[in-house]
Write an enzyme that holds these catalytic residues in place. Structure first.
Site, PDB file in Angstrom:
ATOM      1  N   ASP A  53       0.792   6.339   7.516  1.00  0.00           N
ATOM      2  CA  ASP A  53       0.192   5.356   6.595  1.00  0.00           C
ATOM      3  C   ASP A  53       0.511   3.935   7.056  1.00  0.00           C
ATOM      4  O   ASP A  53      -0.365   3.069   7.088  1.00  0.00           O
ATOM      5  CB  ASP A  53       0.751   5.531   5.178  1.00  0.00           C
ATOM      6  CG  ASP A  53       0.084   6.689   4.444  1.00  0.00           C
ATOM      7  OD1 ASP A  53      -1.087   6.974   4.716  1.00  0.00           O
ATOM      8  OD2 ASP A  53       0.755   7.315   3.598  1.00  0.00           O
ATOM      9  N   GLY A  56       5.600   0.726  -5.717  1.00  0.00           N
ATOM     10  CA  GLY A  56       5.412   2.176  -5.736  1.00  0.00           C
ATOM     11  C   GLY A  56       5.574   2.721  -4.319  1.00  0.00           C
ATOM     12  O   GLY A  56       6.104   2.038  -3.436  1.00  0.00           O
ATOM     13  N   GLY A  92       3.650  -4.964  -5.901  1.00  0.00           N
ATOM     14  CA  GLY A  92       3.864  -3.548  -6.172  1.00  0.00           C
ATOM     15  C   GLY A  92       5.210  -3.079  -5.643  1.00  0.00           C
ATOM     16  O   GLY A  92       5.827  -3.749  -4.790  1.00  0.00           O
ATOM     17  N   LYS A 139       4.169  13.848  -0.892  1.00  0.00           N
ATOM     18  CA  LYS A 139       4.708  13.220   0.329  1.00  0.00           C
ATOM     19  C   LYS A 139       6.232  13.286   0.436  1.00  0.00           C
ATOM     20  O   LYS A 139       6.785  13.091   1.507  1.00  0.00           O
ATOM     21  CB  LYS A 139       4.233  11.760   0.421  1.00  0.00           C
ATOM     22  CG  LYS A 139       2.734  11.635   0.709  1.00  0.00           C
ATOM     23  CD  LYS A 139       2.307  10.189   0.877  1.00  0.00           C
ATOM     24  CE  LYS A 139       0.788  10.087   0.975  1.00  0.00           C
ATOM     25  NZ  LYS A 139       0.334   8.730   1.280  1.00  0.00           N
TER      26      LYS A 139
HETATM   27  P1  NAP Z   1       2.371   4.315  -7.284  1.00  0.00           P
HETATM   28  O1  NAP Z   1       3.559   4.833  -6.531  1.00  0.00           O
HETATM   29  O2  NAP Z   1       1.911   5.002  -8.501  1.00  0.00           O
HETATM   30  O3  NAP Z   1       2.698   2.769  -7.646  1.00  0.00           O
HETATM   31  C1  NAP Z   1       1.864   2.038  -8.509  1.00  0.00           C
HETATM   32  C2  NAP Z   1       2.244   0.562  -8.479  1.00  0.00           C
HETATM   33  O4  NAP Z   1       1.298  -0.153  -9.305  1.00  0.00           O
HETATM   34  C3  NAP Z   1       3.630   0.230  -9.037  1.00  0.00           C
HETATM   35  O5  NAP Z   1       4.145  -0.901  -8.374  1.00  0.00           O
HETATM   36  C4  NAP Z   1       3.325  -0.097 -10.505  1.00  0.00           C
HETATM   37  O6  NAP Z   1       4.259  -0.957 -11.124  1.00  0.00           O
HETATM   38  C5  NAP Z   1       2.015  -0.846 -10.339  1.00  0.00           C
HETATM   39  N1  NAP Z   1       1.247  -0.843 -11.571  1.00  0.00           N
HETATM   40  C6  NAP Z   1       0.568   0.194 -12.113  1.00  0.00           C
HETATM   41  N2  NAP Z   1      -0.034  -0.180 -13.279  1.00  0.00           N
HETATM   42  C7  NAP Z   1       0.302  -1.483 -13.465  1.00  0.00           C
HETATM   43  C8  NAP Z   1      -0.012  -2.437 -14.469  1.00  0.00           C
HETATM   44  N3  NAP Z   1      -0.790  -2.121 -15.507  1.00  0.00           N
HETATM   45  N4  NAP Z   1       0.460  -3.697 -14.335  1.00  0.00           N
HETATM   46  C9  NAP Z   1       1.254  -4.037 -13.282  1.00  0.00           C
HETATM   47  N5  NAP Z   1       1.579  -3.177 -12.291  1.00  0.00           N
HETATM   48  C10 NAP Z   1       1.119  -1.923 -12.388  1.00  0.00           C
HETATM   49  O7  NAP Z   1       1.086   4.243  -6.335  1.00  0.00           O
HETATM   50  P2  NAP Z   1       1.062   4.143  -4.723  1.00  0.00           P
HETATM   51  O8  NAP Z   1       1.047   5.497  -4.147  1.00  0.00           O
HETATM   52  O9  NAP Z   1       2.104   3.185  -4.298  1.00  0.00           O
HETATM   53  O10 NAP Z   1      -0.396   3.525  -4.476  1.00  0.00           O
HETATM   54  C11 NAP Z   1      -0.689   2.186  -4.829  1.00  0.00           C
HETATM   55  C12 NAP Z   1      -2.140   1.891  -4.441  1.00  0.00           C
HETATM   56  O11 NAP Z   1      -2.297   1.925  -3.007  1.00  0.00           O
HETATM   57  C13 NAP Z   1      -3.126   2.901  -5.012  1.00  0.00           C
HETATM   58  O12 NAP Z   1      -4.209   2.191  -5.567  1.00  0.00           O
HETATM   59  C14 NAP Z   1      -3.578   3.712  -3.817  1.00  0.00           C
HETATM   60  O13 NAP Z   1      -4.929   4.089  -3.953  1.00  0.00           O
HETATM   61  C15 NAP Z   1      -3.431   2.710  -2.679  1.00  0.00           C
HETATM   62  N6  NAP Z   1      -3.175   3.372  -1.381  1.00  0.00           N
HETATM   63  C16 NAP Z   1      -4.111   3.240  -0.400  1.00  0.00           C
HETATM   64  C17 NAP Z   1      -3.914   3.845   0.831  1.00  0.00           C
HETATM   65  C18 NAP Z   1      -4.962   3.697   1.923  1.00  0.00           C
HETATM   66  O14 NAP Z   1      -4.958   4.487   2.866  1.00  0.00           O
HETATM   67  N7  NAP Z   1      -5.802   2.713   1.863  1.00  0.00           N
HETATM   68  C19 NAP Z   1      -2.753   4.601   1.078  1.00  0.00           C
HETATM   69  C20 NAP Z   1      -1.801   4.697   0.046  1.00  0.00           C
HETATM   70  C21 NAP Z   1      -2.025   4.087  -1.186  1.00  0.00           C
HETATM   71  P3  NAP Z   1       5.570  -0.333 -11.864  1.00  0.00           P
HETATM   72  O15 NAP Z   1       6.506   0.046 -10.752  1.00  0.00           O
HETATM   73  O16 NAP Z   1       6.084  -1.469 -12.688  1.00  0.00           O
HETATM   74  O17 NAP Z   1       5.095   0.831 -12.663  1.00  0.00           O
END
Ligand code: NAP
Length: 291
Positions: free
Chosen positions: A106, A132, A130, A70
């Site tokens: 999104d 991310g 979060g 992205k």
């Molecule tokens: P990402 O950039 O990898 O971010 C992951 C986030 O989760 C970070 O804030 C990370 O914290 C936290 N995290 C991971 N493991 C952890 C743990 N063990 N304990 C505490 N915090 C933890 O992922 P993303 O792209 O933002 O996506 C996040 C979620 O949203 C995913 O599950 C994805 O499937 C979902 N999503 C859904 C849609 C939809 O259309 N429904 C669209 C986009 C994303 P740190 O920063 O401290 O590592």
């Protein structure tokens, strides 16, 4: 039926094999009688700009872009929409003079999903879990929708501080309150809308929630988990156990796709059709009971 007039759309990602997007777009094309087909494209990191330019040359009508591309995709586009630029992520490409223009659907998708469930953001106090890519975009959405306060909690608090600063610089809004995840007991005692944007609880790690302490869940009137696989996350279960309403992220996925489809075809998808496609998605995901 595919013939000489069929237009092609698709999604680029890596991995891309388990994407639900073809189910959304091919159902829309079918129901709207558009001669359009939507396919997945597995593209390696470092090849994204070349893929996008090639797609333009092949007269591809529109593209979606999913993780991890992205940001990298911005190298291959000729123009970027203001919202996508603020968020710093592009998930949809629309043909324009000389190349593709990048959008982010999104966040409008999440907003439309929340509206369809009668969830209000405007003027609310929100807890955002979060920091991310997804949470970053939600932070900008909250600022745009004039959320009163966003308590943004993350394991690495430095990331939240950076996002809060960027939101302030790009929108002029000071709504983000950065907090470490472990500081949740310090949240003012009231009921909140909580948006769960961490990847904790995602399949196959279904038995975990980012905060497990039941005391936290007393503070939630509505919990929206961006995760949709599984469709009843541990976070959602904990919210419901304390009397709150809980939603998964499948409608967000649906509406980000619908908004992209509308941009490509210059046509609005009616709500009843959105509902029909949602039923198809639920069936593919094996979701029967939303209770
Ligand atoms: P990402 O950039 O990898 O971010 C992951 C986030 O989760 C970070 O804030 C990370 O914290 C936290 N995290 C991971 N493991 C952890 C743990 N063990 N304990 C505490 N915090 C933890 O992922 P993303 O792209 O933002 O996506 C996040 C979620 O949203 C995913 O599950 C994805 O499937 C979902 N999503 C859904 C849609 C939809 O259309 N429904 C669209 C986009 C994303 P740190 O920063 O401290 O590592």
């Amino acid at each position: 039926m595919i013939d000489g007039h069929t237009r092609v759309c698709g999604v680029i990602g890596n991995p891309v094999e388990h994407t639900m997007s073809p189910a959304i777009h091919n159902a829309l094309a079918d129901k709207l009688s558009h001669n359009l087909v939507y396919v997945p494209f597995h593209v390696e990191t470092g090849e994204v700009a070349a893929a996008v330019k090639g797609a333009y040359a092949l007269n591809v009508l529109g593209m979606n872009v999913t993780v991890p591309h992205k940001k990298e995709v911005m190298e291959g586009i000729v123009e970027i929409d203001a919202l996508a630029e603020k968020i710093g992520a592009v998930n949809t490409l629309v043909r324009t003079e000389g190349g593709f223009k990048g959008y982010n659907t999104d966040m409008p998708g999440l907003y439309r999903a929340m509206c369809s469930e009668n969830i209000r953001m405007e003027g609310e106090d929100v807890i955002l879990l979060g920091a991310g890519g997804a949470a970053r975009a939600v932070a900008f959405l909250c600022a745009e929708k004039n959320v009163a306060k966003v308590y943004m909690l993350n394991r690495s608090v430095e990331k939240v501080r950076m996002i809060a600063q960027e939101v302030r610089e790009k929108t002029g809004k000071e709504c983000i309150r950065p907090m470490a995840l472990s500081d949740y007991p310090d949240l003012p005692d009231k009921k909140y809308l909580v948006i769960q944007a961490t990847s904790v609880g995602l399949f196959p790690d279904e038995d975990r929630a980012v905060i497990e302490d039941e005391a936290f869940y007393k503070k939630i009137h509505t919990g929206f988990d961006l995760i949709y696989r599984p469709s009843n996350t541990k976070f959602m279960k904990l919210v419901k156990a304390r009397g709150g309403k809980a939603y998964h992220g499948l409608k967000m996925l649906l509406y980000q796709g619908i908004i992209a489809y509308e941009l490509w075809n210059n046509e609005t998808v009616p709500e009843d059709l959105a509902g029909e496609v949602y039923e198809i998605l639920k069936e593919k995901m094996g979701i029967k009971d939303e209770g």
